[in-house]
Design an enzyme around this catalytic site. Sequence first.
Site, mmCIF file in Angstrom:
data_model
loop_
_atom_site.group_PDB
_atom_site.id
_atom_site.type_symbol
_atom_site.label_atom_id
_atom_site.label_comp_id
_atom_site.label_asym_id
_atom_site.label_seq_id
_atom_site.Cartn_x
_atom_site.Cartn_y
_atom_site.Cartn_z
ATOM 1 N N ARG A 1 41.546 34.546 37.296
ATOM 2 C CA ARG A 1 41.229 35.110 38.605
ATOM 3 C C ARG A 1 40.008 35.998 38.461
ATOM 4 O O ARG A 1 39.800 36.648 37.431
ATOM 5 C CB ARG A 1 42.414 35.928 39.164
ATOM 6 C CG ARG A 1 43.578 35.085 39.641
ATOM 7 C CD ARG A 1 43.201 34.243 40.866
ATOM 8 N NE ARG A 1 44.336 33.492 41.403
ATOM 9 C CZ ARG A 1 44.621 32.238 41.071
ATOM 10 N NH1 ARG A 1 43.860 31.612 40.172
ATOM 11 N NH2 ARG A 1 45.658 31.617 41.623
ATOM 12 N N HIS B 1 36.460 26.843 42.148
ATOM 13 C CA HIS B 1 37.907 26.978 41.962
ATOM 14 C C HIS B 1 38.571 25.596 41.920
ATOM 15 O O HIS B 1 39.507 25.306 42.686
ATOM 16 C CB HIS B 1 38.504 27.823 43.091
ATOM 17 C CG HIS B 1 39.813 28.471 42.720
ATOM 18 N ND1 HIS B 1 40.113 29.771 43.018
ATOM 19 C CD2 HIS B 1 40.904 27.989 42.071
ATOM 20 C CE1 HIS B 1 41.326 30.066 42.577
ATOM 21 N NE2 HIS B 1 41.827 28.984 42.003
ATOM 22 N N GLU C 1 35.668 35.769 46.222
ATOM 23 C CA GLU C 1 35.666 34.312 46.126
ATOM 24 C C GLU C 1 35.656 33.693 47.515
ATOM 25 O O GLU C 1 36.584 33.951 48.295
ATOM 26 C CB GLU C 1 36.901 33.860 45.351
ATOM 27 C CG GLU C 1 36.852 32.414 44.920
ATOM 28 C CD GLU C 1 38.001 32.066 43.972
ATOM 29 O OE1 GLU C 1 37.744 31.379 42.967
ATOM 30 O OE2 GLU C 1 39.150 32.480 44.257
#
Length: 335
Positions: free
Chosen positions: A246, A293, A274
């Site tokens: 993360r 991602h 993000e």
Amino acid sequence: MADLPKALFAMNPVFLPQLFPEPLLRRLGAVVDIDPATVIERFDGPEIDEALAAVDVIVSGWGSPKLDEGVLERAPRLRAVLHAAGSVKGHTSDAVWARGIAVSSAAGANALPVAEYTLAAILLAGKGIFNLRERFRADRSFELGLIHPEVGNFGISVGVIGASAIGRRVIELLRLFDFEILLADPYVAPEEAAALGARLVDLDHLVSQANVVSVHAPDLAATRHLINAERLAAMKDGTVVVNTSRGRLVDTDALISELRTGRLSAVLDVTHPEPPPHDSPLFDLPNVFMTPHVAGSQGNELARMGLYMVEEAERLAAGLPLLHRVDPELLGRRA
């Protein structure tokens, strides 16, 4: 089907055909009474109350509503939750554990593609892909047979931060290569690390010694900016930071500052925020390889997550223990 346990899908319905293609639906339907045309996104309404009153098993996924005490009071027969996704933290509650409901997760299935992505990133990083790609792009030619002494994957040190399911799978894959594998994890003993195939070290030693630093720790308050300015500064010139965990675990501003010097490189599948702002230097720095991602399950890989939960349903039907049962005692230190 009257003698089969009643089951209910609870997830965003867009994911159902990807997680459970027809062959898996047939296998699931052989051990539970479940209607693929009924996919619950909210636990309210008279029809939902009727379904909850009869349900024995919930098959959940991304977009599943939370199983709080109020929902459980309306589902007195519920005995198992099969979560065809990763973390169950956002979908369960203390009431689930208090009632002794068995919860299984496909996090192990999702760990596999993340580990494969990480391995690919490490191998490419060891070959000096960043600098050599840019040099080739600029020159549009190269000297055939030229040896690049500063690159190579023989005997380099790879530091794995976190013996999570993904971290452990990464170590397993790395053992096939000629790497020195370092592991930093406060919950792992040296003997366990050695059994995995790694040498246990503290985090500060790892970041100062590894040629590649790969982040696999959970996203917790205690791990925010685990890789901070001081630890980035302690890394050797040429170190590659790989983050498939993360974005909050790495101080983005501090990382950008180091990347701008050209001293470090990074492979980032996650960032914080993000996605990054449109004007983020991460998009343009030549020593950054950034992806949106995608290290986790994508495309046909989602069916593996469904398969894990179908197999769990088959174990339930056979009276066998669940293979991927979540331990609530460990949730506090997991993502």
